[in-house]
Each structure stands twice: as structure tokens, then as C-alpha cells.
Scaffold this motif. Structure first.
Motif, short mmCIF file in Angstrom:
data_model
loop_
_atom_site.label_atom_id
_atom_site.label_comp_id
_atom_site.label_asym_id
_atom_site.label_seq_id
_atom_site.Cartn_x
_atom_site.Cartn_y
_atom_site.Cartn_z
N LEU A 120 1.26 12.87 -19.06
CA LEU A 120 2.66 13.28 -19.16
C LEU A 120 3.25 13.49 -17.78
O LEU A 120 4.40 13.07 -17.50
CB LEU A 120 2.77 14.56 -19.99
N ARG A 121 2.50 14.12 -16.89
CA ARG A 121 2.98 14.36 -15.53
C ARG A 121 3.21 13.03 -14.79
O ARG A 121 4.23 12.86 -14.12
CB ARG A 121 1.95 15.20 -14.78
N LEU A 122 2.28 12.11 -14.94
CA LEU A 122 2.41 10.83 -14.28
C LEU A 122 3.62 10.06 -14.81
O LEU A 122 4.35 9.41 -14.04
CB LEU A 122 1.14 10.00 -14.48
N THR A 123 3.85 10.14 -16.09
CA THR A 123 5.00 9.46 -16.69
C THR A 123 6.30 9.96 -16.08
O THR A 123 7.22 9.18 -15.81
CB THR A 123 5.01 9.67 -18.21
N LYS A 124 6.38 11.24 -15.82
CA LYS A 124 7.59 11.81 -15.23
C LYS A 124 7.77 11.40 -13.77
O LYS A 124 8.90 11.33 -13.27
CB LYS A 124 7.54 13.34 -15.32
N ASP A 125 6.66 11.11 -13.08
CA ASP A 125 6.73 10.81 -11.65
C ASP A 125 6.64 9.32 -11.34
O ASP A 125 6.62 8.95 -10.15
CB ASP A 125 5.58 11.53 -10.91
N ILE A 126 6.59 8.46 -12.35
CA ILE A 126 6.27 7.07 -12.08
C ILE A 126 7.33 6.38 -11.23
O ILE A 126 7.02 5.52 -10.40
CB ILE A 126 6.03 6.31 -13.41
N LEU A 127 8.59 6.76 -11.38
CA LEU A 127 9.63 6.16 -10.53
C LEU A 127 9.38 6.45 -9.06
O LEU A 127 9.58 5.60 -8.20
CB LEU A 127 11.01 6.67 -10.95
N THR A 128 8.95 7.66 -8.78
CA THR A 128 8.69 8.06 -7.40
C THR A 128 7.43 7.39 -6.86
O THR A 128 7.41 6.84 -5.76
CB THR A 128 8.53 9.59 -7.30
N LEU A 129 6.36 7.40 -7.64
CA LEU A 129 5.08 6.90 -7.16
C LEU A 129 5.04 5.38 -7.06
O LEU A 129 4.44 4.84 -6.13
CB LEU A 129 3.96 7.38 -8.10
N GLN A 130 5.69 4.70 -7.99
CA GLN A 130 5.62 3.24 -7.98
C GLN A 130 6.77 2.59 -7.23
O GLN A 130 6.57 1.58 -6.56
CB GLN A 130 5.57 2.68 -9.42
N ASP A 131 7.95 3.18 -7.31
CA ASP A 131 9.14 2.49 -6.79
C ASP A 131 9.62 2.98 -5.43
O ASP A 131 10.05 2.19 -4.60
CB ASP A 131 10.30 2.59 -7.78
N ARG A 132 9.56 4.29 -5.19
CA ARG A 132 10.16 4.81 -3.96
C ARG A 132 9.37 4.41 -2.73
O ARG A 132 9.93 3.97 -1.73
CB ARG A 132 10.30 6.33 -4.04
N GLY A 133 8.06 4.58 -2.78
CA GLY A 133 7.24 4.22 -1.63
C GLY A 133 6.84 5.43 -0.82
O GLY A 133 7.64 6.35 -0.57
N LEU A 134 5.59 5.42 -0.37
CA LEU A 134 5.03 6.54 0.37
C LEU A 134 5.83 6.86 1.63
O LEU A 134 6.03 8.03 1.99
CB LEU A 134 3.58 6.22 0.73
N SER B 257 0.82 -1.21 0.00
CA SER B 257 0.00 0.00 0.00
C SER B 257 0.85 1.26 0.00
O SER B 257 0.33 2.36 -0.18
CB SER B 257 -0.95 0.01 1.19
N GLN B 258 2.15 1.10 0.17
CA GLN B 258 3.08 2.23 0.09
C GLN B 258 3.42 2.60 -1.36
O GLN B 258 4.18 3.54 -1.60
CB GLN B 258 4.37 1.91 0.84
N HIS B 259 2.88 1.85 -2.32
CA HIS B 259 3.24 2.05 -3.73
C HIS B 259 1.98 2.11 -4.59
O HIS B 259 0.98 1.45 -4.30
CB HIS B 259 4.13 0.89 -4.21
N LEU B 260 2.07 2.91 -5.65
CA LEU B 260 1.04 2.91 -6.69
C LEU B 260 1.54 2.04 -7.84
O LEU B 260 2.61 2.31 -8.39
CB LEU B 260 0.76 4.33 -7.18
N HIS B 261 0.79 1.03 -8.20
CA HIS B 261 1.18 0.14 -9.29
C HIS B 261 0.54 0.65 -10.58
O HIS B 261 -0.65 0.47 -10.81
CB HIS B 261 0.76 -1.29 -8.98
N LEU B 262 1.34 1.28 -11.40
CA LEU B 262 0.85 2.03 -12.55
C LEU B 262 1.38 1.52 -13.89
O LEU B 262 0.73 1.70 -14.91
CB LEU B 262 1.24 3.51 -12.41
N ARG B 263 2.54 0.92 -13.90
CA ARG B 263 3.18 0.55 -15.16
C ARG B 263 2.36 -0.47 -15.94
O ARG B 263 1.57 -1.22 -15.38
CB ARG B 263 4.58 -0.02 -14.92
N GLY B 264 2.60 -0.50 -17.23
CA GLY B 264 2.00 -1.52 -18.06
C GLY B 264 2.48 -2.90 -17.64
O GLY B 264 3.58 -3.06 -17.11
#
Length: 354
Positions: free
Chosen positions: A297-311, A227-234
Motif C-alpha cells: 500500500l505504501r509503495l502504491t502511494k509513492d510510485i509516481l515519485t519513485l518511478q517517475d520523478r527520479g532520484l 538508475s535514477q528511477h525504480l521500475h515498479l509498475r506492471g
């Protein structure tokens, strides 16, 4: 070969709202999603308090949602977890189960799943007890299709750590005892599998005596860690070549209903395009369809932070992200803001009580 695709709302934590479920069905049906299994861990009358009848207001909501599914030509099913019923040998359990099934029968279900996931399984005659429960449910005529989730629904050894050592040849015994018409869920080599291969699925089909119904735990993000991550990638690791080896492909979505649609659309594209599937390009197309050009476009730039780093590791970035997405007048941006506020954070205590 594209298998039947569907949603399995089977996660811990905050469930989707009825409006969110209805919107998901209407949106995803044109993309090939043709079944919906309602089985949120937070519904107490389907899990911890399964022996109690659903209140009339809840039954009305279920009936309304069933009608919405039917209007979209989507199969409607319910996942019932008769919590820890399999721990008790002998007789005496039939009356309570019969009462519950009688209430569910009034919904005229397309699918009924009897679920034994995420609870203790190291008991004698586990396969025999569970097969008896599933067959008892099937004999009541509650639904046109019966499915079940084994206690050990993956090769992942984490299940043995969490729920006790699996009995030897459990999957083979369960498959041999169950009517071949009963479909069995399987999450793959891992609880949250990174990939599925035809070889793996063929081996599991041999053990089960039937092709597995995939319970795909991506993009689900429940539990204290996920739950600390957003799973967004294809999606990756779900090649179209697995289609002939499975009975269907059910997806356990993320807690965020709109953001879930991005990977869900890429799964449909993966099957549709086969070997030409390009997960990055598929992500871009899905993100633009769900979010629009600017937010995608904004989400694409932030995907490393939102999916990988963790809340829990965002530190000072959290405030900047909240301000960034609050500037978008879009419901998916609001989902990101709520996630940043901890709205969907799931603790271990909640998992143990749902």
C-alpha cells in the motif's frame, strides 16, 4: 500461448549476489520462468577481460548456481561477450576463443549466448565476422542451445549514434549466414521498448529468418539516466498475442532483485490471462505477494515519485522517503533505502569501462 520466460542478468552496474540469484530462481520458477542467462556486464571475465580464464573460485560459484538452476528445472546459461573480437578481420582469434570456451564447457551449460551488444559495430563484413565467431563457438559443443545478440539489436537509431552506423541489411545478412538453430536476441523497436506488436515481430522474424528471442529491457534500470528511477509498475505493451511470434521472452531485470519481482510477476500474468489482463490489478496482486499488504500500500502511494520523478530530482523528499521506508522491516524496503542513498547509481564512466 505463453512463451518460455526467463531472466537475462545483462545489466551494467552492481550485479546481483549469488544468494539473490538463487532466491530469484526458486521464487520465479513456479511463475513460469524457466531459464536464467548469467551475463552481468560487471563480470570482467565474460566481457572486457574475456581472454583471461575465470578464477577457480568464480568457476565454483558458477557451478553451484548451475546446480541450483538444475534443481529447479531451470535452464542455466552464460552470456559471453568476446569484446571487440569482431573488429579484427582474418584469422588469429580462434585460439583465445577456444581456450575460453573450453573452460566454460566444464560447466556443462544448457545455453551459451555469444553477445555483440554495446560496442562498436561499423566495420566491414560485420555480419560475416560475427557469424564465423558464433559458428566457431557452436562447433565446440559447449552447450545444447546457442544464442547470439546482434550489434544492432533494435531498430532504435540511438544504437547508430552510440556505436556507429549499422551496415545496410545487417540483420538480414546475419540471419542468412547463421545456422537456423541459433536464436537471435531482439529488444524491439527501441532499446527499452514501450510495446511489442505481432506486426513488428513478424517483420523482424522475416529479416532474421527466425522468430526473435526477446531481450526485454523492462524493468532494467542501469545507466546514468535509468538508475535514477525504480521500475515498479506492471508491464504494459506486452500482449499475449505476441507469444506465437517469438522464440522466448527473456527479461533484463532491475538492479534491485526483490523489487524486480513485481513487474516480472505481472508479465507472467499478462501471458496467462491474455485479453483480460489488467495491469493495475496485476501490479496490486504482485506487490502484495512480494511486499505484504502494508508495504504494498505504501509503495502504491509513492510510485509516481519513485518511478517517475527520479532520484536526482527528489530534493527534500529524499529524507522523508528514507525515514518512511526505514520503518519497514522488509528486505524490499531496504532496497528502496539503498537506492535513495545512491547505492545503485550508475555513471557514464562505469558504462564505458564495464
Amino acid at each position: 500461448m505463453t512463451p518460455a520466460l526467463g531472466i537475462i542478468e545483462g545489466f551494467f552496474g552492481r550485479p546481483w549476489s549469488w544468494a539473490e540469484r538463487a532466491d530469484a530462481v526458486r521464487f520465479l520458477r513456479p511463475h513460469g520462468y524457466s531459464f536464467y542467462l548469467y551475463a552481468p556486464k560487471a563480470d570482467p571475465w565474460l566481457r572486457r577481460r574475456w581472454q583471461e580464464p575465470h578464477p577457480p573460485a568464480e568457476m565454483d560459484k558458477l557451478a553451484e548456481f548451475r546446480d541450483i538452476c538444475r534443481s529447479q528445472n531451470v535452464r542455466f546459461g552464460i552470456g559471453l561477450t568476446p569484446f571487440e573480437l569482431h573488429l579484427h578481420g582474418g584469422r588469429g582469434w580462434q585460439e583465445a576463443l577456444a581456450a575460453k570456451l573450453a573452460q566454460l564447457a566444464s560447466l556443462k551449460l544448457d545455453d551459451l549466448a555469444i553477445l555483440f551488444d554495446d560496442m562498436r559495430g561499423d566495420v566491414p563484413e560485420l555480419a560475416e565476422r560475427q557469424a564465423a565467431i558464433v559458428h566457431y563457438a557452436a562447433e565446440r559443443g559447449v552447450a545444447g542451445r546457442i544464442l547470439s545478440c546482434p550489434s544492432y539489436y533494435s531498430d532504435d537509431p540511438i544504437l547508430d549514434v552510440a556505436f556507429g552506423q549499422r551496415p545496410a541489411f545487417y540483420l538480414e545478412q546475419l540471419g542468412r549466414l547463421l545456422d537456423p538453430a541459433v536464436q537471435l536476441f531482439w529488444t524491439g523497436p527501441e532499446v527499452g521498448s514501450r510495446e511489442y506488436s505481432p506486426g513488428h515481430l513478424a517483420r523482424v522474424a522475416g529479416q532474421m529468418g527466425r522468430r526473435p528471442m526477446l531481450w526485454d529491457n523492462y524493468p532494467v534500470n542501469d545507466g546514468a539516466r535509468m538508475s535514477q528511477h525504480l521500475h515498479l509498475r506492471g508491464v504494459t505493451g506486452r500482449p499475449a498475442a505476441i507469444g506465437p511470434h517469438i522464440a522466448g521472452h527473456g527479461v533484463n531485470p532491475a538492479s534491485q532483485p526483490l523489487l524486480s519481482r513485481i513487474p516480472l510477476l505481472t508479465l507472467a500474468e499478462s501471458y496467462r490471462t491474455g485479453e483480460s489482463y489488467d495491469y493495475l490489478a496485476a501490479f496490486g496482486r504482485a506487490a502484495r505477494e512480494i511486499l505484504g499488504e502494508e508495504l504494498a500500500l505504501r509503495l502504491t502511494k509513492d510510485i509516481l515519485t519513485l518511478q517517475d520523478r527520479g532520484l536526482d530530482r527528489l530534493g527534500g523528499r529524499k529524507a522523508a522517503l528514507q525515514a518512511r521506508y526505514a520503518a519497514f522491516d522488509h528486505p524490499a524496503a531496504r532496497e528502496i533505502c539503498l537506492w535513495l542513498e545512491g547505492y545503485w547509481t550508475v555513471g557514464e564512466d562505469l558504462v564505458l569501462t564495464q
